[in-house]
Every structure is written in C-alpha cells, then in structure tokens.
Scaffold this motif. Structure first.
Motif, mmCIF file in Angstrom:
data_model
loop_
_atom_site.group_PDB
_atom_site.id
_atom_site.type_symbol
_atom_site.label_atom_id
_atom_site.label_comp_id
_atom_site.label_asym_id
_atom_site.label_seq_id
_atom_site.Cartn_x
_atom_site.Cartn_y
_atom_site.Cartn_z
ATOM 1 N N GLN A 1 0.841 -1.197 0.000
ATOM 2 C CA GLN A 1 0.000 0.000 0.000
ATOM 3 C C GLN A 1 0.879 1.250 0.000
ATOM 4 O OE1 GLN A 1 -2.634 -0.260 3.356
ATOM 5 N NE2 GLN A 1 -3.520 -2.216 2.704
ATOM 6 N N GLU A 2 0.329 2.342 -0.552
ATOM 7 C CA GLU A 2 1.101 3.585 -0.630
ATOM 8 C C GLU A 2 1.236 4.264 0.733
ATOM 9 O OE1 GLU A 2 -0.496 6.158 -3.558
ATOM 10 O OE2 GLU A 2 -0.080 4.810 -5.241
ATOM 11 N N ASN A 3 0.229 4.107 1.573
ATOM 12 C CA ASN A 3 0.286 4.749 2.891
ATOM 13 C C ASN A 3 1.394 4.127 3.735
ATOM 14 O OD1 ASN A 3 -1.884 6.356 2.229
ATOM 15 N ND2 ASN A 3 -3.397 4.958 3.107
ATOM 16 N N GLU A 4 2.242 4.980 4.304
ATOM 17 C CA GLU A 4 3.356 4.520 5.120
ATOM 18 C C GLU A 4 3.236 5.063 6.536
ATOM 19 O OE1 GLU A 4 6.774 4.221 1.621
ATOM 20 O OE2 GLU A 4 6.802 5.897 3.040
ATOM 21 N N ASN A 5 3.690 4.284 7.481
ATOM 22 C CA ASN A 5 3.753 4.707 8.884
ATOM 23 C C ASN A 5 5.199 5.043 9.224
ATOM 24 O OD1 ASN A 5 0.917 3.864 10.108
ATOM 25 N ND2 ASN A 5 1.569 2.239 8.708
ATOM 26 N N VAL A 6 5.404 6.224 9.832
ATOM 27 C CA VAL A 6 6.762 6.634 10.236
ATOM 28 C C VAL A 6 6.830 6.605 11.761
ATOM 29 C CG1 VAL A 6 8.501 8.441 10.187
ATOM 30 C CG2 VAL A 6 7.031 8.063 8.186
ATOM 31 N N ILE A 7 7.694 5.765 12.280
ATOM 32 C CA ILE A 7 7.878 5.622 13.727
ATOM 33 C C ILE A 7 9.137 6.386 14.131
ATOM 34 C CG2 ILE A 7 8.200 3.993 15.622
ATOM 35 C CD1 ILE A 7 6.936 1.875 13.715
ATOM 36 N N LYS A 8 9.014 7.235 15.166
ATOM 37 C CA LYS A 8 10.146 8.043 15.633
ATOM 38 C C LYS A 8 10.597 7.566 17.010
ATOM 39 C CE LYS A 8 8.294 12.035 13.149
ATOM 40 N NZ LYS A 8 7.690 13.377 13.281
ATOM 41 N N VAL A 9 11.915 7.386 17.155
ATOM 42 C CA VAL A 9 12.494 6.937 18.424
ATOM 43 C C VAL A 9 13.551 7.962 18.849
ATOM 44 C CG1 VAL A 9 13.759 5.115 19.622
ATOM 45 C CG2 VAL A 9 12.089 4.522 17.859
ATOM 46 N N ASN A 10 13.331 8.614 19.985
ATOM 47 C CA ASN A 10 14.247 9.641 20.488
ATOM 48 C C ASN A 10 15.082 9.076 21.627
ATOM 49 O OD1 ASN A 10 12.924 11.624 18.789
ATOM 50 N ND2 ASN A 10 11.251 11.591 20.280
ATOM 51 N N ILE A 11 16.371 9.389 21.605
ATOM 52 C CA ILE A 11 17.273 8.882 22.642
ATOM 53 C C ILE A 11 18.402 9.873 22.885
ATOM 54 C CG2 ILE A 11 18.728 7.568 21.027
ATOM 55 C CD1 ILE A 11 18.807 5.370 23.224
ATOM 56 N N ASN A 12 18.815 9.986 24.140
ATOM 57 C CA ASN A 12 19.917 10.876 24.545
ATOM 58 C C ASN A 12 21.100 10.008 24.954
ATOM 59 O OD1 ASN A 12 21.465 12.987 25.334
ATOM 60 N ND2 ASN A 12 20.052 13.797 26.847
ATOM 61 N N VAL A 13 22.256 10.229 24.325
ATOM 62 C CA VAL A 13 23.441 9.399 24.569
ATOM 63 C C VAL A 13 24.495 10.218 25.322
ATOM 64 C CG1 VAL A 13 25.205 7.932 23.515
ATOM 65 C CG2 VAL A 13 22.962 8.150 22.432
ATOM 66 N N PHE A 14 24.934 9.686 26.472
ATOM 67 C CA PHE A 14 25.966 10.333 27.275
ATOM 68 C C PHE A 14 27.282 9.591 27.127
ATOM 69 C CE2 PHE A 14 22.023 11.618 29.247
ATOM 70 C CZ PHE A 14 22.250 12.934 29.605
ATOM 71 N N ASP A 15 28.340 10.258 27.589
ATOM 72 C CA ASP A 15 29.658 9.617 27.537
ATOM 73 C C ASP A 15 29.699 8.363 28.402
ATOM 74 O OD1 ASP A 15 30.911 11.098 25.713
ATOM 75 O OD2 ASP A 15 32.162 12.253 27.052
ATOM 76 N N LEU A 16 29.218 8.457 29.640
ATOM 77 C CA LEU A 16 29.283 7.325 30.549
ATOM 78 C C LEU A 16 28.286 7.481 31.673
ATOM 79 C CD1 LEU A 16 32.253 7.679 33.004
ATOM 80 C CD2 LEU A 16 31.762 9.439 31.342
ATOM 81 N N LYS A 17 28.067 6.399 32.390
ATOM 82 C CA LYS A 17 27.189 6.402 33.556
ATOM 83 C C LYS A 17 28.071 6.330 34.791
ATOM 84 C CE LYS A 17 22.908 4.328 35.222
ATOM 85 N NZ LYS A 17 22.014 5.373 34.767
#
Length: 300
Positions: free
Chosen positions: A107-123
């Motif tokens: 089908q032509e209709n597409e779903n766009v899933i967004k995943v946000n993440i914050n990456v640090f140097d270390l814990k």
C-alpha cells in the motif's frame, strides 16, 4: 452508467482498503531513557492487524545507518498482534531521533515511527560517605556543575548519574562541606567532612555614652567573623519544603543545598548576603543579621 460506476467505486474503496490487512500501532513516537555511549539499545514495537485479511509487511526500513528494524516474514492474521524489533547502536554523544518507515501489502500509505534517545559519555556511580565515621550519607545531592542535571544518594549512600567525561560533579549535604570532583572514570566514591561547629564566644563589652541620662552597652566585637546559619527553604504558594535548593554565600562563594526536609546549614558573617535558588522559582537574597535561623520563602 459511468457516473454510477464511479460513485460505487468511491463508496466501496474504503471498504476494500479496510477488507485488506490494516496495521495499527499504539504509538508512533518513543522517548527512550538516556544511555551511555557504546551501549546497544533494543526496542520492541507492538502492532496489530485490524483489517479483515492477512497483513504482510512489505516495507520496513531505518533512516539511520546506526539503527535497524526487523520484522517477521509471515503474514499476520486479522485480530492478531506482533512486534517490530529495533536495534540502535549508540556510538556518538548527543540527542538523536531515529525514524523507521513501515508499509504493508504494497500500500502507498506509510507509517513513520520516531524513536528519540539521549546518549551520554558514561554512567557514573559510586558512594558518598561520612569522612569522620565511614557511614554512608543518604539524601546527599550529586549534580553536574553548572547544570541542572543531578540526583540524590539512596539510604546506602549510593548514586547513579549520566555524565560526560570532564564534567565536574558537585557533592553536597546540609552540615557537610561541599566537594567538587572531575569525572575521569565511571566509579567515583567520595567522602564528605562535617562542617566545624563554631563556638560562640562572649565578646568583651564596653560602655558607650548615649546621653547625659542613659548608658547603652555595646559589644566591642559585635560582628563575629563566622557563625552557623541554619534554616528552611519553603515554596510560598504551596507551603511545601523544598529539597535541593542552592544556598550560596555571595561573599565567600560557599555553597550548600537544602536536604529532603528543606533544611540547610551554612557558615556566614554578619551582613553577608545569602543567595537562594531553585529551578522554576525566583532567586532570593537574604541579609545575615544577628539571627541564626531563617525560614526563606521562594515564589515564582
């Protein structure tokens, strides 16, 4: 005749689309917790087939070379559910958004899933202890210098905090001396010293003539060099005690934080200015007088 057929087609098209497999996601955007650099993040994205025919995923791709999305090749029957499997390699520091495009049954209709993440140097993790007796210090504040990000120690004096290399950690607790340590490793254990209790000494006094009929007694050393100032920080609108407010002596740059009960303790001299800050509330300045106890109300 042709007009009738066109009307019938337009009427039947939505039913035809719905009679095919139709994919439904509970959400199209995910905000993941922060991670340290080098870690791999995995995420399962659930979906279901709300159509009346089997659903086959014909397009499933990522917009970023450091992330992948996989799916099962088998058709998903009506009213059944499955998951898409996302894998993200966090190999750079910063805030990132990964986008994934999903389409079904060509089908032509597409779903766009967004995943946000914050990456640090270390814990960073470790323990905060009392230098005098080696006991753990619960509710000590651990924050990144010149930043609002921070945490508090648990009942065992332990803490965990996302940081970047070369950040400076500030350790503080009411009644203890504040310490600053530069982050150069993952485990940072620290000992805090108790603030010395100042013994108040009765100063010598002299007599100062006020008039011909009265005599006023004034201490020669009315202003002591330093004294212990204690008090509470309270939000005026709610009358709630504030945990983690910053109390700074403007003259000496000495700094402390209010504890979980809103209490603080700091050394100051007569006429010193205490600057009180808490995120989201207006800064307030208090002039130290001969009082040793202050209840400070902050408002927006």
């Amino acid at each position: 005749m042709k007009l009738t057929m066109c009307i019938q087609f337009l009427f039947l098209f939505p039913l035809f689309a719905f009679s095919q497999g139709q994919i439904k996601f509970s959400t199209l955007e995910y905000n993941l917790p922060p991670v340290s650099i080098g870690q791999t993040t995995t995420l399962k994205i659930p979906f279901s087939n709300i159509g009346k025919e089997p659903l086959l995923i014909t397009k499933c791709q990522s917009s970023n070379a450091t992330s992948t999305i996989e799916h099962h090749k088998k058709p998903i029957l009506p009213n059944q559910s499955d998951t898409l499997n996302v894998k993200i390699l966090n190999n750079a520091v910063g805030n990132f958004r990964h986008s994934f495009t999903v389409a079904v049954n060509n089908q032509e209709n597409e779903n766009v899933i967004k995943v946000n993440i914050n990456v640090f140097d270390l814990k960073v993790y470790g323990k905060v202890l009392n230098k005098n007796n080696g006991e753990p210090l619960p509710f000590a504040t651990v924050k990144i210098d010149k930043n609002t990000r921070g945490t508090t120690t648990d009942f065992g004096g332990k803490y965990y905090l996302n940081a970047s290399s070369n950040d400076t950690l500030v350790f503080s607790l009411a009644g203890m001396k504040t310490r600053k340590v530069k982050v150069d490793r993952e485990e940072v254990n620290i000992q805090l010293e108790e603030i010395e209790r100042i013994k108040e000494v009765e100063p010598p006094i002299t007599q100062n003539k006020v008039s011909d009929y009265s005599v006023k007694t004034i201490p020669d050393n009315e202003i002591l060099k330093e004294k212990k100032v204690i008090g509470k920080i309270i939000e005026k609108a709610t009358n709630e005690l504030i945990f983690g407010a910053i109390i700074k002596n403007k003259k000496t740059d000495t700094e402390t934080f209010s504890d979980v009960y809103g209490k603080f303790e700091i050394t100051a001299s007569f006429n010193d200015i205490l600057v009180v800050n808490f995120f989201g509330l207006s800064e307030k300045e208090i002039k130290v007088t001969d009082n040793n106890y202050y209840e400070i109300y902050l408002e927006k």
